[in-house]
Write a protein that holds these residues in place. Structure first.
Motif, short mmCIF file in Angstrom:
data_model
loop_
_atom_site.label_atom_id
_atom_site.label_comp_id
_atom_site.label_asym_id
_atom_site.label_seq_id
_atom_site.Cartn_x
_atom_site.Cartn_y
_atom_site.Cartn_z
N GLU A 39 7.43 5.94 -1.31
CA GLU A 39 7.21 5.67 0.12
C GLU A 39 7.91 4.38 0.57
O GLU A 39 8.41 4.31 1.70
CB GLU A 39 5.71 5.57 0.41
CG GLU A 39 5.00 6.92 0.30
CD GLU A 39 3.50 6.81 0.17
OE1 GLU A 39 2.83 7.84 0.34
OE2 GLU A 39 2.99 5.71 -0.14
N TYR B 269 0.81 -1.22 0.00
CA TYR B 269 0.00 0.00 0.00
C TYR B 269 0.85 1.28 0.00
O TYR B 269 0.29 2.38 0.10
CB TYR B 269 -0.96 0.01 1.20
CG TYR B 269 -0.30 -0.33 2.52
CD1 TYR B 269 0.36 0.63 3.26
CD2 TYR B 269 -0.35 -1.62 3.02
CE1 TYR B 269 0.96 0.31 4.46
CE2 TYR B 269 0.26 -1.95 4.21
CZ TYR B 269 0.92 -0.97 4.93
OH TYR B 269 1.52 -1.29 6.11
N LEU B 270 2.16 1.11 -0.11
CA LEU B 270 3.02 2.29 -0.20
C LEU B 270 3.52 2.44 -1.63
O LEU B 270 3.78 1.45 -2.32
CB LEU B 270 4.22 2.15 0.75
CG LEU B 270 3.93 2.02 2.25
CD1 LEU B 270 5.24 1.96 3.04
CD2 LEU B 270 3.07 3.18 2.76
N THR B 271 3.64 3.68 -2.05
CA THR B 271 4.13 3.94 -3.41
C THR B 271 5.62 3.61 -3.48
O THR B 271 6.26 3.34 -2.44
CB THR B 271 3.94 5.42 -3.78
OG1 THR B 271 4.72 6.20 -2.87
CG2 THR B 271 2.48 5.85 -3.71
#
Lengths: 220, 405
Positions: free
Chosen positions: A102, A97-99
């Motif tokens: 990120e 769920y992190l880019t």
């Protein structure tokens, strides 16, 4: 620099005890590039985890600059891992769920960096040729791009040691080659690199090949 | 990349789980806030009704009836004046005011009337209707306790009237609205009763009670006119509403076993009982919320830890320590707790506003301080329920990341 001294690792299973590592001793010098090979289930990954301070051996010791890593408490060991070791995995292990930005930033943050900025992250993403994907989630990337993100995350904190577990295992030959070029470059820049691989070509990039079978080192 | 950002990202990624967990906590808090708000305003309404009614507990002689009280036909049914002292000196809580009375049937030019002896200060405190109508006192606050409005200055005339009435002298009298009209008397008129000339110092406003047909003089004056001393016909008590539901009547009965103690506010009594029941229900609900909300969050957190073992392993491999992992889960619990508290409070307030008039026949407004309670309860539940899952997460074996998907 990093040394395994007669480490044994056993796992309790329903049908009995399984010996994953059996009195393994290994010395890794600073700046060395080592490839660990062996059949599946031979104990390669277990050895890598033990060397990386992530899995305490049942017997024996792992020494980093003559200090026993497993004599430290878990938090000191985590701090050591954060500052000294960069892990790269076969299945990338990115946070879904992190880019891209990120994921790499998380690696930096967990290494204790307070001021995470573009100036620290973007150049590395450019070097890895994924800067244009910085706002993408891992699921939106190709496997090759995902492995580049994983490498960027491992390298962002400038670790002394890189542990790579089958880094090209899920990649096509061309992408695998590119990834290995990046890893080799890290070695050339003075980092210690330990790669687990089945690929003879990858193994040949290393300065030393260690072969493991049934939890024992059978060939240096 | 801060923990907070990671937590928020993760929460939104698994938003279905988040929503179900939030619903459980918010609904629990909402029901609690709704019941508490309705109860609060219901209690206020009861207090207002009690204030409007004045006395709500009567002490009579054992053989007297409430009908005797209303008709002032007490005959020989008398109680000792000492009862007032006994009650005043007792440790019974919740008696806001006592109004001892002695009533005497009188004949006024062939018309039967009742002269009631009162202690003016006590009587005045208990008769909110008198006070309000005269414009002398402010609205009462709580259970029948009149208070002055801060900053309000009274006109000279009002102040004089107040002092006069509070200092009712032996030759002064108050007249109920009806009897004053019938007799054609007004303030400052004189009236001869049982051979004694009284000055009417005030005509009381219409109250819709037996007071409208009575004349009032000082208790000791009326006792003297009747040739009696140290006896009363009744003591009217303004009991605090919560004390009445808490057993005030029984306590007075125990203290004065030779007297008859009755409550004259049956309607209000019902409301008081309703309030007490609602209070108990809200306590039970609070316990249920603690259990259901806590269990829901704990279940969510446990499954979240289970699902995220690999992710936790990644964080550990990247250098996260156990405290970081615990903080990550507790921060998540904190966000759920704060969100659940806010949503629950808002929802509960809306429910109370809608259901208040239907359930309790009262208008309800949001109570701002309940927002703080809601937040505290919700956050505490979330943190407690997440403590064990967070500790479990911190103990995840980081080698899990080596297992291929």
């Amino acid at each position: 620099m990093l040394q395994a001294e007669y480490i044994t690792k056993t796992f309790k299973r329903k049908h009995g005890e399984v010996i994953a590592l059996d009195q393994v001793s290994l010395k890794i010098e600073k700046g060395e590039f080592i490839a660990i090979t062996g059949p599946s289930g031979s104990g390669k990954s277990t050895l890598l985890l033990a060397l990386g301070g992530m899995s305490s051996p049942s017997k024996g010791a792992v020494l980093f600059e003559k200090n026993s890593v497993y004599n430290w408490d878990v938090n000191k060991r985590a701090k050591w891992r954060a500052s000294q070791i960069g892990f790269v995995f076969q299945s990338f292990n990115l946070i879904p769920y992190l880019t891209v930005y990120e994921n790499v930033g998380a690696g930096l943050a967990l290494a204790g960096e307070k001021n995470i900025s573009d100036a620290l992250i973007i150049p590395l993403l450019e070097q890895m040729k994924i800067a244009d994907r910085k706002d993408h989630l891992p699921s939106e990337l190709s496997v090759g791009q995902q492995q580049r993100v994983a490498l960027a995350r491992a390298l962002i904190k400038n670790p002394n040691i890189i542990f790579a577990d089958e880094p090209t295992g899920n990649l096509d030959p061309e992408t695998g080659k590119e990834i290995m070029q990046i890893i080799t470059k890290q070695h050339q820049e003075g980092r210690t690199v330990v790669v687990i691989t089945h690929d003879p070509q990858v193994a040949h990039a290393a300065g030393r090949i260690i072969r493991i079978a049934e939890g024992r080192i059978v060939e240096y | 990349m801060k923990i907070r950002q990671i937590v928020i990202k993760e929460l939104f990624q698994r938003r279905n789980q988040l929503i179900s967990s939030l619903i459980a906590v918010s609904l629990g808090i909402a029901v609690m806030v709704a019941i508490q708000s309705i109860t609060y305003y219901s209690e206020k309404a009861v207090a207002g009704e009690l204030d409007a009614l004045g006395a709500n507990v009567l002490i009579l002689a054992k053989d007297a009836t409430v009908q005797d009280y209303y008709s002032a036909d007490f005959q020989q049914s008398e109680i000792p004046e000492d009862y007032v002292t006994i009650l005043a000196e007792s440790d019974i809580q919740g008696i806001d005011n006592m109004s001892p009375k002695f009533s005497l049937p009188i004949d006024l030019n062939g018309r039967q009337a009742t002269l009631t002896g009162i202690l003016p200060k006590n009587e005045f405190k208990s008769k909110y209707i008198w006070q309000g109508a005269l414009g002398i006192f402010s609205q009462p606050e709580g259970c029948g306790t009149p208070v002055n409005i801060p900053g309000v200055t009274y006109a000279a005339e009002t102040t004089v009237r107040r002092q006069v009435i509070e200092d009712l002298s032996p030759l002064e009298m108050l007249a109920g609205a009806d009897i004053a009209k019938i007799l054609g008397i007004a303030e400052n008129d004189s009236l001869v009763v049982l051979g004694k000339k009284f000055i009417i110092i005030a005509v009381l406003p219409l109250t819709g009670t037996v007071d409208d047909g009575r004349l009032f003089a000082h208790l000791h004056t009326v006792q003297e006119l009747a040739g009696k001393s140290d006896v009363l016909h009744s003591i009217e008590i303004v009991g605090c509403c919560s004390a009445i539901s808490g057993g005030l009547i029984q306590k007075i009965n125990k203290l004065l076993p030779d007297a008859k103690v009755v409550t004259i506010t049956q309607i209000v009594q019902t409301q008081i009982k309703t309030n007490t029941v609602m209070k108990r229900i809200s306590i039970i609900l609070l316990i249920v919320i603690l259990l259901v909300g806590g269990a829901s969050i704990a279940n969510y957190m446990f499954s979240n830890v289970q699902e995220r073992q690999r992710e936790i392993g990644i964080y550990l491999a990247l250098g996260a320590n156990q405290y970081w992992i615990i903080r990550m889960f507790l921060m998540k619990a904190l966000i759920i707790g704060i969100s659940g508290g806010i949503i629950g409070y808002l929802l509960g307030s809306v429910l109370a506003i809608i259901l208040g008039p239907q359930i309790a026949g009262i208008n309800v407004l949001p109570l701002p301080w309940y927002a703080v309670y809601s937040l505290l309860i919700s956050v505490i539940i979330a943190l407690i329920a997440s403590a064990i899952p967070a500790l479990k997460a911190a103990k995840v074996d980081p080698s899990i990341i080596m297992k291929e998907i």
